[in-house]
Design a protein around this motif. Structure first.
Motif, PDB file in Angstrom:
ATOM      1  N   UNK A   1      70.541  68.275  -1.233  1.00  0.00           N
ATOM      2  CA  UNK A   1      69.107  68.057  -1.261  1.00  0.00           C
ATOM      3  C   UNK A   1      68.717  66.983  -2.274  1.00  0.00           C
ATOM      4  N   UNK A   2      69.619  66.660  -3.205  1.00  0.00           N
ATOM      5  CA  UNK A   2      69.346  65.640  -4.209  1.00  0.00           C
ATOM      6  C   UNK A   2      70.020  64.310  -3.877  1.00  0.00           C
ATOM      7  N   UNK A   3      70.658  64.241  -2.745  1.00  0.00           N
ATOM      8  CA  UNK A   3      71.485  63.086  -2.450  1.00  0.00           C
ATOM      9  C   UNK A   3      70.799  62.099  -1.515  1.00  0.00           C
ATOM     10  N   UNK A   4      70.324  60.982  -2.042  1.00  0.00           N
ATOM     11  CA  UNK A   4      69.779  59.937  -1.180  1.00  0.00           C
ATOM     12  C   UNK A   4      70.897  59.287  -0.375  1.00  0.00           C
ATOM     13  N   UNK A   5      72.105  59.252  -0.935  1.00  0.00           N
ATOM     14  CA  UNK A   5      73.220  58.657  -0.206  1.00  0.00           C
ATOM     15  C   UNK A   5      73.554  59.466   1.040  1.00  0.00           C
ATOM     16  N   UNK A   6      73.477  60.772   0.933  1.00  0.00           N
ATOM     17  CA  UNK A   6      73.757  61.613   2.103  1.00  0.00           C
ATOM     18  C   UNK A   6      72.740  61.324   3.205  1.00  0.00           C
ATOM     19  N   UNK A   7      71.465  61.209   2.830  1.00  0.00           N
ATOM     20  CA  UNK A   7      70.439  60.893   3.829  1.00  0.00           C
ATOM     21  C   UNK A   7      70.677  59.528   4.455  1.00  0.00           C
ATOM     22  N   UNK A   8      71.056  58.547   3.615  1.00  0.00           N
ATOM     23  CA  UNK A   8      71.320  57.208   4.138  1.00  0.00           C
ATOM     24  C   UNK A   8      72.534  57.215   5.057  1.00  0.00           C
ATOM     25  N   UNK A   9      73.541  58.019   4.702  1.00  0.00           N
ATOM     26  CA  UNK A   9      74.736  58.114   5.527  1.00  0.00           C
ATOM     27  C   UNK A   9      74.401  58.685   6.901  1.00  0.00           C
ATOM     28  N   UNK A  10      73.574  59.711   6.915  1.00  0.00           N
ATOM     29  CA  UNK A  10      73.178  60.313   8.186  1.00  0.00           C
ATOM     30  C   UNK A  10      72.430  59.292   9.042  1.00  0.00           C
ATOM     31  N   UNK A  11      71.546  58.493   8.415  1.00  0.00           N
ATOM     32  CA  UNK A  11      70.767  57.509   9.160  1.00  0.00           C
ATOM     33  C   UNK A  11      71.642  56.425   9.774  1.00  0.00           C
ATOM     34  N   UNK A  12      72.703  56.023   9.065  1.00  0.00           N
ATOM     35  CA  UNK A  12      73.513  54.909   9.556  1.00  0.00           C
ATOM     36  C   UNK A  12      74.500  55.352  10.636  1.00  0.00           C
ATOM     37  N   UNK A  13      74.684  56.653  10.829  1.00  0.00           N
ATOM     38  CA  UNK A  13      75.629  57.098  11.854  1.00  0.00           C
ATOM     39  C   UNK A  13      75.205  56.640  13.252  1.00  0.00           C
ATOM     40  N   UNK A  14      73.914  56.486  13.490  1.00  0.00           N
ATOM     41  CA  UNK A  14      73.459  56.007  14.796  1.00  0.00           C
ATOM     42  C   UNK A  14      73.943  54.596  15.065  1.00  0.00           C
ATOM     43  N   UNK A  15      73.864  53.726  14.038  1.00  0.00           N
ATOM     44  CA  UNK A  15      74.343  52.357  14.194  1.00  0.00           C
ATOM     45  C   UNK A  15      75.853  52.324  14.359  1.00  0.00           C
ATOM     46  N   UNK A  16      76.553  53.186  13.632  1.00  0.00           N
ATOM     47  CA  UNK A  16      78.010  53.253  13.774  1.00  0.00           C
ATOM     48  C   UNK A  16      78.376  53.676  15.189  1.00  0.00           C
ATOM     49  N   UNK A  17      77.710  54.691  15.697  1.00  0.00           N
ATOM     50  CA  UNK A  17      78.004  55.187  17.040  1.00  0.00           C
ATOM     51  C   UNK A  17      77.720  54.120  18.105  1.00  0.00           C
ATOM     52  N   UNK A  18      76.656  53.343  17.891  1.00  0.00           N
ATOM     53  CA  UNK A  18      76.261  52.336  18.884  1.00  0.00           C
ATOM     54  C   UNK A  18      77.128  51.090  18.832  1.00  0.00           C
ATOM     55  N   UNK A  19      77.492  50.650  17.621  1.00  0.00           N
ATOM     56  CA  UNK A  19      78.156  49.364  17.478  1.00  0.00           C
ATOM     57  C   UNK A  19      79.617  49.458  17.056  1.00  0.00           C
TER      58      UNK A  19
END
Length: 295
Positions: free
Chosen positions: A84-102
């Motif tokens: 809950x304190x991890x901005x990196x975890x949130x950013x990692x979750x967000x970038x998984x869509x780009x990883x999956x697509x590209x």
């Protein structure tokens, strides 16, 4: 050794000052490449600098590799303990869509639970439990090799003031967040006396991105880049005729199963990658992060 803060250049200035694309021989680049990508910074708040003229093909075709680099750079097992304190975890979750697509196939390789095993890793003086994973890693290696080559060529452009010649040689080796021991890190720094980071006014890239380097400022550069202390990339780039053959002879044997994250390519074909199995590890508890090879 720090470097003076540079003013922010406009897109037209960057393109006009370039002989060609930073990554290929296209003489008419039309886009700007940010190395590292803006998405690698918290809230995309990236200081100016390290912006290069790039053709649209190189810029678009390497989006998947940029996304994979962002993903692994955000994986911090220490933060995952308190998500809950991890901005990196949130950013990692967000970038998984780009990883999956590209970069299709990478997520499956990195988070294959069937190959997990318990392990311990020391970080910041403390011992943490993680899941060690033997990933097949072919796609992961391809994209991190490609991102590493991009970083090497961009570093050469930054420190020499010109694009790496198409006759040039690029050696890369990448480590994830448990793959670079303190002893190896210290050994690298002993031959890389310079240190550089992005800076714009009072804003700097800090631990989000920094580079240790050594260069003759003409035709050879050696760098070690750190991205959130979770992705480390070592690069040696040269187009000096006196360096190419000796470096190929010295570094070529390292590109093997014994050193699966190494790569040695020509600047005329920088996206080539030798596929090898890569050892990774994840924080205890699951899909929060990964650790790289044990040496």
């Amino acid at each position: 050794m720090g470097q003076a803060k540079q003013r922010s250049l406009k897109k037209t200035e960057i393109i006009q000052n370039a002989e060609r694309c930073v990554y290929c021989d296209d003489p008419n680049p039309t886009t700007i490449e940010h190395m590292p990508p803006r998405g690698l910074f918290r809230n995309k708040d990236r200081p100016s600098g390290w912006e290069f003229a790039c053709c649209s093909s190189c810029n678009q075709e390497t989006r998947g590799s940029d996304a994979v680099a962002q993903l692994v750079a955000f994986v911090d097992p220490i933060d995952v303990i308190e998500p809950e304190k991890s901005w990196k975890l949130n950013a990692m979750v967000k970038v998984t869509g780009a990883v999956d697509a590209h970069a299709p196939g990478v997520l499956k390789e990195l988070f294959n639970q069937q190959s997990w095993s318990n392990s311990l890793v020391r970080r910041r003086g403390l011992i943490h439990r993680v899941h060690a994973s033997q990933a097949s890693g072919i796609q992961t290696k391809f994209h991190l090799d490609r991102f590493s080559a991009k970083f090497g060529m961009a570093s050469f452009r930054h420190f020499t003031g010109r694009e790496l010649g198409m006759n040039g040689l690029i050696f890369t080796q990448w480590y994830l967040n448990a793959g670079l021991s303190q002893e190896t890190f210290a050994a690298h720094l002993s031959i890389l006396p310079g240190r550089h980071e992005l800076a714009q006014g009072t804003k700097t890239s800090g631990e989000q991105f920094s580079v240790w380097f050594n260069t003759d400022k003409k035709n050879i550069t050696a760098v070690l880049g750190t991205f959130h202390s979770n992705l480390f990339i070592q690069c040696i780039c040269t187009d000096g005729e006196e360096f190419i053959d000796p470096l190929r002879e010295a570094l070529g044997p390292m590109v093997s199963a014994k050193f699966p994250t190494t790569n040695l390519v020509s600047a005329s074909a920088p996206w080539a990658s030798v596929s090898q199995r890569v050892r990774t590890a994840l924080p205890n508890g699951g899909a929060g992060g990964l650790h790289e090879m044990r040496r």
